[in-house]
Design an enzyme around this catalytic site. Structure first.
Site, mmCIF file in Angstrom:
data_model
loop_
_atom_site.group_PDB
_atom_site.id
_atom_site.type_symbol
_atom_site.label_atom_id
_atom_site.label_comp_id
_atom_site.label_asym_id
_atom_site.label_seq_id
_atom_site.Cartn_x
_atom_site.Cartn_y
_atom_site.Cartn_z
ATOM 1 N N ASP A 101 30.714 41.536 40.311
ATOM 2 C CA ASP A 101 30.872 40.219 39.679
ATOM 3 C C ASP A 101 32.320 40.026 39.245
ATOM 4 O OD1 ASP A 101 28.329 38.399 38.367
ATOM 5 O OD2 ASP A 101 30.372 37.864 37.767
ATOM 6 N N THR B 233 31.044 33.135 35.558
ATOM 7 C CA THR B 233 29.977 32.638 34.678
ATOM 8 C C THR B 233 29.059 33.771 34.219
ATOM 9 O OG1 THR B 233 28.672 32.103 36.640
ATOM 10 C CG2 THR B 233 29.907 30.298 35.634
ATOM 11 N N LEU C 241 24.557 36.765 45.860
ATOM 12 C CA LEU C 241 24.299 35.686 44.900
ATOM 13 C C LEU C 241 25.584 35.107 44.302
ATOM 14 C CD1 LEU C 241 21.456 36.988 45.109
ATOM 15 C CD2 LEU C 241 21.246 36.775 42.643
ATOM 16 N N GLY D 40 30.617 40.756 56.939
ATOM 17 C CA GLY D 40 31.456 41.787 57.567
ATOM 18 C C GLY D 40 31.040 43.170 57.076
ATOM 19 N N ALA E 102 21.664 33.824 48.789
ATOM 20 C CA ALA E 102 21.067 32.906 47.820
ATOM 21 C C ALA E 102 21.566 31.508 48.175
ATOM 22 C CB ALA E 102 21.475 33.281 46.392
ATOM 23 N N TYR F 142 29.877 22.627 46.689
ATOM 24 C CA TYR F 142 28.749 23.559 46.581
ATOM 25 C C TYR F 142 27.789 23.376 47.757
ATOM 26 C CZ TYR F 142 24.700 25.845 44.325
ATOM 27 O OH TYR F 142 23.632 26.646 44.009
ATOM 28 N N GLU G 233 26.523 39.289 66.147
ATOM 29 C CA GLU G 233 26.780 40.686 65.740
ATOM 30 C C GLU G 233 25.495 41.442 65.405
ATOM 31 O OE1 GLU G 233 29.755 41.547 66.121
ATOM 32 O OE2 GLU G 233 31.002 39.761 65.844
HETATM 33 P P1 NAD Z 1 25.202 32.180 37.514
HETATM 34 O O1 NAD Z 1 26.380 31.309 37.377
HETATM 35 O O2 NAD Z 1 24.539 32.676 36.273
HETATM 36 O O3 NAD Z 1 25.507 33.442 38.400
HETATM 37 C C1 NAD Z 1 26.462 33.479 39.425
HETATM 38 C C2 NAD Z 1 27.230 34.783 39.309
HETATM 39 O O4 NAD Z 1 28.198 34.869 40.352
HETATM 40 C C3 NAD Z 1 27.992 34.882 37.986
HETATM 41 O O5 NAD Z 1 27.763 36.147 37.413
HETATM 42 C C4 NAD Z 1 29.445 34.692 38.409
HETATM 43 O O6 NAD Z 1 30.349 35.310 37.535
HETATM 44 C C5 NAD Z 1 29.427 35.292 39.795
HETATM 45 N N1 NAD Z 1 30.520 34.811 40.659
HETATM 46 C C6 NAD Z 1 30.904 33.521 40.867
HETATM 47 N N2 NAD Z 1 31.936 33.489 41.721
HETATM 48 C C7 NAD Z 1 32.210 34.774 42.068
HETATM 49 C C8 NAD Z 1 33.174 35.385 42.909
HETATM 50 N N3 NAD Z 1 34.082 34.657 43.570
HETATM 51 N N4 NAD Z 1 33.174 36.736 43.018
HETATM 52 C C9 NAD Z 1 32.264 37.487 42.348
HETATM 53 N N5 NAD Z 1 31.345 36.968 41.534
HETATM 54 C C10 NAD Z 1 31.306 35.620 41.397
HETATM 55 O O7 NAD Z 1 24.148 31.382 38.412
HETATM 56 P P2 NAD Z 1 22.675 31.754 38.884
HETATM 57 O O8 NAD Z 1 21.787 30.658 38.458
HETATM 58 O O9 NAD Z 1 22.338 33.142 38.511
HETATM 59 O O10 NAD Z 1 22.814 31.651 40.472
HETATM 60 C C11 NAD Z 1 22.840 32.789 41.310
HETATM 61 C C12 NAD Z 1 22.816 32.359 42.769
HETATM 62 O O11 NAD Z 1 21.611 31.643 43.051
HETATM 63 C C13 NAD Z 1 23.967 31.435 43.170
HETATM 64 O O12 NAD Z 1 24.405 31.783 44.464
HETATM 65 C C14 NAD Z 1 23.336 30.063 43.196
HETATM 66 O O13 NAD Z 1 23.994 29.223 44.099
HETATM 67 C C15 NAD Z 1 21.926 30.383 43.635
HETATM 68 N N6 NAD Z 1 20.983 29.354 43.176
HETATM 69 C C16 NAD Z 1 20.590 29.305 41.878
HETATM 70 C C17 NAD Z 1 19.727 28.294 41.455
HETATM 71 C C18 NAD Z 1 19.255 28.202 40.036
HETATM 72 O O14 NAD Z 1 18.551 27.253 39.697
HETATM 73 N N7 NAD Z 1 19.552 29.148 39.173
HETATM 74 C C19 NAD Z 1 19.285 27.329 42.371
HETATM 75 C C20 NAD Z 1 19.731 27.408 43.687
HETATM 76 C C21 NAD Z 1 20.575 28.424 44.081
#
Ligand code: NAD
Ligand code: UDP
Length: 344
Positions: free
Chosen positions: A58, A62, A98, A127, A139, A170, A188
C-alpha cells in the site's frame, strides 16, 4: 544489517488472533495491493485467519496502518510500503489487485494519478503475475457500467460511460484495467479473475471517505444535516464488506475468468437510505437536506448476480440493516476516539 541473524529478537508481549495451521502444500503466498485500505484489510484478516502467508502492499493514499496493525509482527504477515505505479517483484501464488482510490472525492482529487494507478499499476501486477505464474484478481467496479441504461446490470452489458466527465479517470481506468487483464490472459496466458464490485460498506471505512454510507452515518451520529446530492431518487444497492470478501475469495479460487458482479441486489433510493440510517440511530436530530446534484451521477444501480450464483456459488448473506448496525457502532467508537485525540 550484516549481523541481522545474530541480533536477539525484541521481547514482545503482542498476542495475535489465532490462525489456522496449514502445511506447505495448501498454504499459499498471497499479495494484496491496497491491503491497508477498507476492503483490503478485511481480505487480509480472512486470508490470515485461514492460515495463508499474506503480503499487503500500500502507498497509504487512503489506507492506514491501523487497519492491519493487529498483524504486524506475525510471521505469516508482511506490510510493504510501495506504489503500484512502480514495478514490484515478489514470489507469490495469488495477487488480489485492489490498489486504487475508490471514493469519488478521493479518485477525483488527482485524476491523473488515478489513471496511472489503474493502468500502470495493473500492468505491473500483470507483469508480476506472468513472471511468477500467479493468478491475479482485479477489483473492478460497477462504475464500468457508467450511468446504466440497462437495469439491473448483467455482466454482458457494455456500459454507458462519459469519457470526458469527472468520473472518467476512475471508470475508464478500471475499463482499461479489465482490457489489460483480458489481453494478458490471451497473449501471455496469465490466469485472471475480474470482480465487478458494487457499493460496499462496513467498519474501517475512512472517516473522510466521502461515500454515502459513511457520510450519512457520521452526520446522523453528530446531529448534523444529512446531505442528499440532488433529489435523492437515484438508487444504489449496498453490500456488507464480509460478503464481498467471501465473494472475492470464491472467485479467485474458481476457474472462471470472465467478469463477475459481486454485490447485494437490495436496492434503495438515496432518499430512502437517508431515512433508514437516521432511524437506526435513535435520538438523532439530523434533518435531511438536498444539495446540488453531482455531475454524471449514475441514476440507478443494482447488480444482476445470477452469474456469481452459477459460477462461484456465491450470494450475499448479511442483511443491510445488520451490516449498518455494525458500521454505526464502528463510527460511534471512531468519533469517541477522535474526541480523545486518537487514543484508544
Ligand atoms: P480504499 O480507498 O479504502 O482502499 C484502496 C487502497 O489502495 C488504499 O489503502 C490506498 O492507500 C491504496 N492505494 C491507492 N493508490 C495506490 C497506489 N498507487 N499504490 C499502492 N496503493 C494504493 O478503498 P476500498 O473501498 O477498500 O476499495 C478497494 C478496491 O475495491 C479499489 O480498487 C476499488 O476500486 C474497488 N471497489 C470498491 C468498491 C466499494 O464500494 N468499496 C466498489 C467498487 C470497487
Ligand atoms: N451521495 C449523497 N450524499 C453524500 C454522498 C453521496 O447523496 O453525502 C449520493 C451520491 O450522489 C450517489 C450515491 O449517494 O448518488 C452514492 O454515492 P457514493 O459516493 O457512495 O458512491 P458511488 O456509487 O456514486 O460511487
Amino acid at each position: 544489517a550484516i549481523n541481522d541473524d545474530i541480533v536477539a529478537p525484541l521481547p514482545t508481549t503482542k498476542s495475535f488472533p489465532s490462525v489456522r495451521y496449514r502445511n506447505e502444500e495448501t498454504r499459499k503466498r498471497i499479495l494484496i495491493t491496497g491491503g491497508a485500505g477498507f476492503v483490503g484489510s478485511h481480505l487480509v484478516d480472512k486470508l490470515m485467519l485461514d492460515g495463508h502467508e499474506v503480503i499487503a502492499l500500500d502507498n497509504y493514499f487512503t489506507g492506514r496502518k491501523k487497519n492491519i496493525e493487529h498483524w504486524i509482527g506475525h510471521p505469516n504477515f508482511e506490510m510493504v510500503h510501495h506504489d503500484v505505479v512502480n514495478p514490484y517483484f515478489v514470489e507469490v501464488d495469488q495477487i488480489y489487485h485492489l490498489a486504487s482510490p475508490a471514493s469519488p472525492p478521493h479518485y477525483m482529487y488527482n485524476p491523473v494519478k488515478t489513471i496511472k494507478t489503474n493502468t500502470l499499476g495493473t500492468i505491473n501486477m500483470l507483469g508480476l503475475a506472468k513472471r511468477v505464474k500467479a493468478t491475479v484478481l482485479l477489483a473492478s467496479t460497477s462504475e464500468v457500467y457508467g450511468d446504466p441504461e440497462v437495469h439491473p446490470q448483467p455482466e454482458t452489458y457494455w456500459g454507458h460511460v462519459n469519457t470526458i466527465g469527472p468520473r472518467a479517470c476512475y471508470d475508464e481506468g478500471k475499463r482499461v484495467a479489465e482490457s489489460l487483464m483480458v489481453a494478458y490472459n490471451k497473449q501471455e496466458n496469465v490466469q485472471i479473475r475480474i470482480a465487478r464490485i458494487f457499493n460496499t460498506f462496513g467498519p474501517r471505512m475512512h472517516m473522510n471517505d466521502g461515500r454515502v454510507v459513511s457520510n450519512f452515518i457520521i452526520q446522523a451520529l453528530q446531529d448534523k444535516p444529512i446531505t442528499i446530492y440532488g433529489n435523492g431518487t437515484q438508487t444504489r444497492s449496498f453490500q456488507y464488506v464480509t460478503d464481498l470478501v467471501d465473494g472475492l475469495i470464491a472467485l479467485m479460487n474458481s476457474n472462471y475468468s470472465l467478469p463477475v458482479n459481486i454485490g447485494n441486489p437490495e436496492e434503495h433510493t438515496i432518499g430512502q437510505f437517508a431515512t433508514i440510517i437516521r432511524d437506526l440511530i435513535p435520538g438523532s436530530t439530523s434533518e435531511i437536506i438536498n444539495q446540488e446534484s453531482q455531475q454524471d451521477d449514475p441514476q440507478q444501480r443494482r447488480p444482476d448476480i445470477r452469474r456469481a450464483a452459477e459460477q462461484i456459488q456465491w450470494r450475499p448473506q448479511i442483511l443491510m440493516k445488520d451490516g449498518l448496525l455494525k458500521t454505526i457502532e464502528y463510527f460511534r467508537a471512531e468519533i469517541d476516539r477522535n474526541k480523545r485525540g486518537g487514543k484508544p
